[in-house]
Write an enzyme that holds these catalytic residues in place. Structure first.
Site, PDB file in Angstrom:
ATOM      1  N   GLY A  47      32.495  15.522 -31.075  1.00 39.79           N
ATOM      2  CA  GLY A  47      32.658  14.029 -30.420  1.00 39.79           C
ATOM      3  C   GLY A  47      34.257  13.813 -30.155  1.00 39.79           C
ATOM      4  O   GLY A  47      34.734  14.792 -30.653  1.00 39.79           O
ATOM      5  N   GLN A  52      41.977   9.228 -29.759  1.00 46.58           N
ATOM      6  CA  GLN A  52      42.452  10.544 -29.773  1.00 46.58           C
ATOM      7  C   GLN A  52      43.169  11.153 -28.483  1.00 46.58           C
ATOM      8  O   GLN A  52      43.924  12.044 -28.445  1.00 46.58           O
ATOM      9  CB  GLN A  52      41.389  11.460 -30.097  1.00 46.58           C
ATOM     10  CG  GLN A  52      40.902  11.537 -31.499  1.00 46.58           C
ATOM     11  CD  GLN A  52      39.686  12.524 -31.775  1.00 46.58           C
ATOM     12  OE1 GLN A  52      38.386  12.166 -31.580  1.00 46.58           O
ATOM     13  NE2 GLN A  52      39.827  13.615 -32.490  1.00 46.58           N
ATOM     14  N   CYS A 100      38.185  18.185 -37.316  1.00 47.26           N
ATOM     15  CA  CYS A 100      38.502  17.180 -36.229  1.00 47.26           C
ATOM     16  C   CYS A 100      39.538  17.782 -35.323  1.00 47.26           C
ATOM     17  O   CYS A 100      40.505  18.461 -35.477  1.00 47.26           O
ATOM     18  CB  CYS A 100      39.080  15.917 -37.081  1.00 47.26           C
ATOM     19  SG  CYS A 100      39.805  14.595 -35.664  1.00 47.26           S
ATOM     20  N   LEU A 101      39.015  17.243 -33.808  1.00 47.90           N
ATOM     21  CA  LEU A 101      40.055  17.965 -32.903  1.00 47.90           C
ATOM     22  C   LEU A 101      41.614  17.460 -33.050  1.00 47.90           C
ATOM     23  O   LEU A 101      42.583  18.090 -32.698  1.00 47.90           O
ATOM     24  CB  LEU A 101      39.660  17.527 -31.380  1.00 47.90           C
ATOM     25  CG  LEU A 101      38.382  18.157 -31.184  1.00 47.90           C
ATOM     26  CD1 LEU A 101      38.152  17.926 -29.930  1.00 47.90           C
ATOM     27  CD2 LEU A 101      38.344  19.819 -31.067  1.00 47.90           C
ATOM     28  N   HIS A 142      32.290   9.506 -38.694  1.00 47.32           N
ATOM     29  CA  HIS A 142      33.482  10.232 -38.414  1.00 47.32           C
ATOM     30  C   HIS A 142      34.244   9.604 -36.964  1.00 47.32           C
ATOM     31  O   HIS A 142      35.367   9.294 -37.050  1.00 47.32           O
ATOM     32  CB  HIS A 142      33.451  11.837 -38.071  1.00 47.32           C
ATOM     33  CG  HIS A 142      34.607  12.505 -37.781  1.00 47.32           C
ATOM     34  ND1 HIS A 142      35.222  13.552 -38.568  1.00 47.32           N
ATOM     35  CD2 HIS A 142      35.255  12.450 -36.490  1.00 47.32           C
ATOM     36  CE1 HIS A 142      36.180  14.036 -38.044  1.00 47.32           C
ATOM     37  NE2 HIS A 142      36.194  13.359 -36.927  1.00 47.32           N
ATOM     38  N   GLU A 143      33.424   9.734 -36.171  1.00 49.46           N
ATOM     39  CA  GLU A 143      33.922   9.024 -34.784  1.00 49.46           C
ATOM     40  C   GLU A 143      34.350   7.498 -34.803  1.00 49.46           C
ATOM     41  O   GLU A 143      35.298   7.157 -34.594  1.00 49.46           O
ATOM     42  CB  GLU A 143      32.994   9.167 -33.517  1.00 49.46           C
ATOM     43  CG  GLU A 143      32.706  10.580 -33.161  1.00 49.46           C
ATOM     44  CD  GLU A 143      33.986  11.775 -33.174  1.00 49.46           C
ATOM     45  OE1 GLU A 143      34.930  10.997 -32.998  1.00 49.46           O
ATOM     46  OE2 GLU A 143      33.859  12.992 -33.334  1.00 49.46           O
ATOM     47  N   HIS A 146      37.664   6.800 -36.634  1.00 50.23           N
ATOM     48  CA  HIS A 146      38.919   6.692 -35.500  1.00 50.23           C
ATOM     49  C   HIS A 146      39.044   5.658 -35.011  1.00 50.23           C
ATOM     50  O   HIS A 146      40.308   5.025 -34.412  1.00 50.23           O
ATOM     51  CB  HIS A 146      38.528   7.947 -34.634  1.00 50.23           C
ATOM     52  CG  HIS A 146      38.729   9.411 -34.764  1.00 50.23           C
ATOM     53  ND1 HIS A 146      39.961   9.877 -35.070  1.00 50.23           N
ATOM     54  CD2 HIS A 146      37.865  10.398 -34.816  1.00 50.23           C
ATOM     55  CE1 HIS A 146      39.753  11.270 -35.290  1.00 50.23           C
ATOM     56  NE2 HIS A 146      38.406  11.568 -34.975  1.00 50.23           N
TER      57      HIS A 146
HETATM   58 NI    NI Z   1      37.621  13.570 -35.251  1.00 51.29          NI
END
Ligand code: NI
Length: 171
Positions: A47, A52, A100-101, A142-143, A146
């Site tokens: 995701g 981000q 997480c990226l 999670h997304e 953000h």
């Molecule tokens: Ni993330």
């Protein structure tokens, strides 16, 4: 289309609350979503949230059939979710590993609600409402975190379950 740079933890832009998307079905929104998809795929992500890539918008994408970063996770349908809200359906939470990226190389165990309803809109303004559980529910939580300026390490309760991916999950 372009692969965008992903901001990393420590960047104050990841800690801001995102603004709602006000106009749907525009060329700009379409371009942003294409860039996000390309960026997520290039990084093998499950995701990606707009903040981000430095866009302070309530827009997330997620989904995969099979993901090398989460080899044991069941598939999640590819979804573009805008201006989301999440309603937990039970108080019970379950622990699961997340990465997480924006937090490269690390993994941690995070408690998330097992069962939720999420609502929002697709890129055309069509409403989305789904009741989900398991990894799908985890990814959405999670997304959407953000969009509140929350990164998963801020949700960790047991820091003995936080560390480097290559150490915790050796090949
Ligand atoms: Ni993330």
């Amino acid at each position: 289309m372009a692969i965008k740079e992903i901001l990393k933890m420590g960047d104050p832009r990841l800690l801001k609350k995102a603004d709602p998307v006000e106009k749907f079905n525009t060329p700009e929104l379409d371009q942003t979503i294409k860039d996000m998809i390309e960026t997520m795929e290039a990084n093998d992500g499950a995701g990606l949230a707009a903040p981000q890539i430095g866009l302070n918008l309530q827009l997330v994408i997620f989904g995969f059939k099979k993901n090398d970063r989460y080899p044991n996770a069941e598939s999640v349908p590819f979804t573009i979710l805008i201006n989301p809200t999440i309603t937990p359906l039970e108080n019970e939470r379950e622990d699961g590993w997340e990465g997480c990226l924006s937090v490269p190389g690390l993994r941690g165990v995070v408690p998330r609600y097992k069962k939720i309803i999420y609502q929002g809109f697709d890129q055309y303004g069509k409403s989305i409402k789904r009741e989900v559980d398991g990894f799908h529910a985890r990814v959405v939580q999670h997304e959407c975190d953000h969009l509140l300026g929350i990164l998963y390490p801020m949700r960790i309760e047991d820091f003995s379950l936080f560390g480097f991916h290559e150490v915790i999950f050796p090949e």
